[in-house]
Design an enzyme around this catalytic site. Structure first.
Site, PDB file in Angstrom:
ATOM      1  N   ASP A  16       1.039  -2.607   5.545  1.00  0.00           N
ATOM      2  CA  ASP A  16       1.412  -3.034   4.159  1.00  0.00           C
ATOM      3  C   ASP A  16       2.389  -2.131   3.702  1.00  0.00           C
ATOM      4  OD1 ASP A  16       0.563  -4.445   1.450  1.00  0.00           O
ATOM      5  OD2 ASP A  16      -0.207  -2.596   1.424  1.00  0.00           O
ATOM      6  N   ASP A  18       3.137  -1.832  -0.578  1.00  0.00           N
ATOM      7  CA  ASP A  18       2.978  -1.478  -1.776  1.00  0.00           C
ATOM      8  C   ASP A  18       1.532  -0.656  -1.918  1.00  0.00           C
ATOM      9  OD1 ASP A  18       5.261  -2.412  -3.795  1.00  0.00           O
ATOM     10  OD2 ASP A  18       4.541  -3.901  -2.774  1.00  0.00           O
ATOM     11  N   ASP A 181      -4.039  -1.316   1.640  1.00  0.00           N
ATOM     12  CA  ASP A 181      -4.810  -0.683   0.551  1.00  0.00           C
ATOM     13  C   ASP A 181      -5.546  -1.796  -0.332  1.00  0.00           C
ATOM     14  OD1 ASP A 181      -2.385  -1.840  -0.398  1.00  0.00           O
ATOM     15  OD2 ASP A 181      -2.707  -0.901  -2.311  1.00  0.00           O
TER      16      ASP A 181
END
Ligand SMILES: O=P(O)(O)OC[C@H](O)CO
Ligand SMILES: [Mg+2]
Length: 237
Positions: A16, A18, A181
Site C-alpha cells: 500500500d 498512503d 495500514d
C-alpha cells in the site's frame, strides 16, 4: 505452502502507499479537520478508519454522510475544497520508518514488488516527487484510477490487478504478501486471498487488527524470515 511458523511462504509482495510507505495520511487528517471545524464539528479516528485507503470519491461520500454535512457540502464539492490544501502538502511527503530499507532489501534479493494505492495519478505524482528512485524499484504500480480497479478497497480489485501484472506464470494469491495500514486495505487483501501485514496508526482502534495475519508497530519491526523471505543482513538503525 506454510512455513514452520504457520505463515504462508511468500514469493511476491504488494505495498500500500498512503500511511504505509509514505507518511501522507496526516495530510488528509489535517485537511478534514480544517473543513469540519467550519461546521463546528470534530474529526475523529472512527471516521478516519472508515475513510482511509478508499478511492477519493468513495471516502468523500463517507465523510459528508457520516458527519451529517451532506446538505451543505456535496462529496464532489468536498473534494474540490480540500484539493488546493492537499496539492501544497503532498510534495513534502516523507517515507514511513523502515520503508526505504524494506523496499531496497526485497528488490536487492530479487523479490518482485509492486504498489497498489487508492490514490489517483495526479496525487501519486505529487506524493512521490521526492521518492522517484525508490518507487522505480517497483515492478509495477496500480493506481486508484486504473480502469481495472472498478471499486476501491475493501473490494479486492486493486490487489487482483496488481497480482496479474507480475511477470511469468500467474501468481497464486496465497504466495503474495500485502503491507497495509488501513482497515479497508486489509479487508481488500484478504478478499483477494492474500496474506496481510498490517502496520496501523496507533490511534486506530485495535478491533481493526483482527483481520490481519500480522500486526506491527512499524515496518522496522518486520522480520522477513517469518514469511520465508530472505533475512536482513544487518539490524535496523
Ligand atoms: O492507502 P492508499 O495508498 O491506498 O491510499 C488511499 C488514499 O489515497 C488515502 O487514504
Ligand atoms: Mg494506506
Amino acid at each position: 505452502m506454510a512455513n514452520p511458523n504457520g505463515k504462508a511462504s511468500i514469493t511476491h509482495v504488494i505495498f500500500d502507499m498512503d500511511g504505509l510507505l509514505l507518511d501522507t495520511e496526516k495530510f488528509y487528517t489535517e485537511v478534514q479537520e480544517i473543513i469540519l471545524s467550519r461546521y463546528n464539528k470534530t474529526f475523529d479516528w472512527s471516521l478516519k478508519a472508515k475513510m482511509m485507503g478508499k478511492k477519493a470519491i468513495e471516502a468523500a461520500r463517507v465523510f459528508v454522510e457520516e458527519t451529517g454535512i451532506g446538505d451543505s457540502l456535496s462529496a464532489e464539492d468536498f473534494l474540490v475544497e480540500r484539493e488546493e490544501m492537499l496539492r501544497n502538502m503532498f510534495p513534502t511527503s516523507e517515507l514511513m520508518p523502515g520503508a526505504d530499507r524494506l523496499v531496497r532489501h526485497l528488490h536487492e534479493n530479487g523479490i518482485p514488488i509492486s504498489v497498489a494505492t487508492g490514490s489517483h495519478r495526479r496525487h501519486f505524482e505529487l506524493k512521490t516527487q521526492r521518492h522517484g528512485e525508490l518507487f522505480s524499484l517497483m515492478h509495477h504500480i496500480v493506481l486508484g484510477d486504473d480502469p481495472e480497479v472498478k471499486q476501491g478497497k475493501p473490494s479486492p480489485d486493486i490487489f487482483l490487478a496488481a497480482a496479474k501484472r507480475f511477470e511469468g506464470v500467474p501468481v497464486d494469491p496465497h504466495s503474495i504478501l500485502v503491507f497495509e495500514d488501513a482497515p479497508s486495505g486489509v479487508l481488500a487483501a484478504k478478499n483477494a486471498g492474500m496474506s496481510v501485514v498490517m502496520v496501523p496508526d496507533p490511534r486506530l482502534d485495535s478491533s481493526f487488527h483482527e483481520n490481519a495475519d500480522q500486526v506491527l508497530g512499524s515496518l522496522l519491526d518486520f522480520n522477513p524470515s517469518d514469511w520465508g523471505l530472505p533475512p536482513f543482513q544487518s539490524a535496523a538503525c
